[in-house]
Motif scaffolding. Structure first.
Motif, mmCIF file in Angstrom:
data_model
loop_
_atom_site.group_PDB
_atom_site.id
_atom_site.type_symbol
_atom_site.label_atom_id
_atom_site.label_comp_id
_atom_site.label_asym_id
_atom_site.label_seq_id
_atom_site.Cartn_x
_atom_site.Cartn_y
_atom_site.Cartn_z
ATOM 1 N N ARG A 137 0.864 -1.234 0.080
ATOM 2 C CA ARG A 137 -0.092 0.198 0.004
ATOM 3 C C ARG A 137 0.923 1.164 0.098
ATOM 4 N N TRP B 61 -6.787 -1.435 -8.128
ATOM 5 C CA TRP B 61 -8.181 -0.929 -7.759
ATOM 6 C C TRP B 61 -9.393 -1.416 -7.859
ATOM 7 N N LYS C 196 -12.239 -0.884 -5.014
ATOM 8 C CA LYS C 196 -11.906 0.232 -4.208
ATOM 9 C C LYS C 196 -12.614 1.495 -4.789
ATOM 10 N N CYS D 134 -13.576 -1.333 -10.220
ATOM 11 C CA CYS D 134 -13.361 -0.337 -8.984
ATOM 12 C C CYS D 134 -15.011 -0.314 -8.268
ATOM 13 N N LYS E 172 -9.376 6.658 0.220
ATOM 14 C CA LYS E 172 -9.813 6.265 -1.242
ATOM 15 C C LYS E 172 -8.031 6.098 -1.765
ATOM 16 N N LEU E 173 -8.170 5.261 -2.917
ATOM 17 C CA LEU E 173 -7.033 5.130 -3.727
ATOM 18 C C LEU E 173 -6.985 6.155 -4.591
#
Length: 298
Positions: free
Chosen positions: A44, A161, A164, A186, A217-218
């Protein structure tokens, strides 16, 4: 096959003819594309990608189409390039390690860039650091057309993703994923739209908007050198920011099996010389507009 062999011969003849220009050069440690993406997923971590344009801005040795030279930007690009953080990975072009990633025509350009710039870049690069691969999101056009790893790299990005909530930070005409299925897996998409050129002049404004909308969030970033700096700064605030650059156009060209850098509907690309239209198809415009949470203008 004969043409390819001739090109290979010419490349290596030029490589050895210009070796005096690289006297003293030592390749840098760089992960391959798959290793880079896996590290982002498994740990991450955020990434900043440096390409030739970022190097020119960093060393203040040239102009680029999307960003005017800016001394403060140069200072910030140097700061991030020399940084070390468990939450962040600096990525540089793979040709600073070897040329085998590229198709033959691109190798000539990379060799010329290396010959002319490695001594200028030397103070800002380290041999005790393992870099990520800045070409990870350049998985199609610069690679050999029969590269069997392209689909694997695309699937790794999609895994990044999957399920996500993502926030896309992009230039006005980038429009990542609009009209294709790149982000179909996503959970949700929001966007912050920024000026297509000279976005660094609005750095603080953009940064504060990302802090507001990007929590949990990504964050996927396609905003040139501004994204290169911001991905690091966000990582130090506990945010997950991945500089993906031109991933969308690479994906569309891959789907098209394009042999040249052709225009893409709804985009204006600084790498395409042909006439381009920024009009988004009616089929996709409502979903695109509804995903925008902030538009930042001069």
């Amino acid at each position: 096959m004969i043409t390819r062999l001739k090109n290979l011969y010419y490349f290596y003849s030029q490589y050895y003819k210009t070796r005096d220009k690289r006297k003293g050069y030592k390749p840098y440690k760089i992960l391959n594309a798959e290793q880079t993406i896996k590290r982002v997923i498994e740990n991450r971590i955020s990434i900043s990608r440096y390409g030739d344009a970022d190097f020119r801005l960093l060393t203040e040795t040239g102009d680029v189409g999307y960003q005017e030279p800016n001394h403060l930007l140069a200072v910030e690009l140097r700061r991030v390039l020399l940084s070390s953080s468990d939450q962040h990975l600096v990525c540089i072009p793979i040709f600073l390690n070897n040329f085998s990633y590229y198709r033959i025509a691109i190798r000539f350009w990379c060799l010329n860039f290396l010959n002319n710039n490695w001594k200028i870049l030397k103070p800002y690069l380290r041999h005790d650091y393992t870099y990520g691969n800045a070409n990870a999101s350049r998985f199609y056009f610069d690679t050999p057309r029969r590269n069997k790893k392209t689909e694997k790299i695309i699937n790794l990005f999609k895994k990044l993703w999957e399920d996500k909530d993502i926030l896309i930070l992009e230039g006005e005409y980038s429009r990542l994923g609009v009209g294709n299925n790149l982000f179909d897996n996503c959970r949700s998409i929001q966007r912050i739209i920024c000026p297509a050129k000279n976005a660094f002049s609005l750095y603080d404004t953009i940064f504060n908007e990302v802090l507001e909308h990007g929590k949990d969030k990504l964050i996927l970033m396609a905003l040139g050198s501004t994204a290169t700096v911001m991905a690091y700064d966000l990582s130090q605030k506990g945010y997950w920011a991945v500089d993906v650059g031109h991933i969308d156009m690479e994906y569309v060209w891959y789907l098209m099996k394009a042999e040249t850098k052709v225009p893409i509907p709804g985009r204006i690309l600084n790498e395409v010389n042909e006439t381009q239209s920024s009009e988004i198809s009616q089929e996709f415009i409502n979903a695109y507009i509804s995903s925008i949470v902030k538009t930042i203008k001069f």
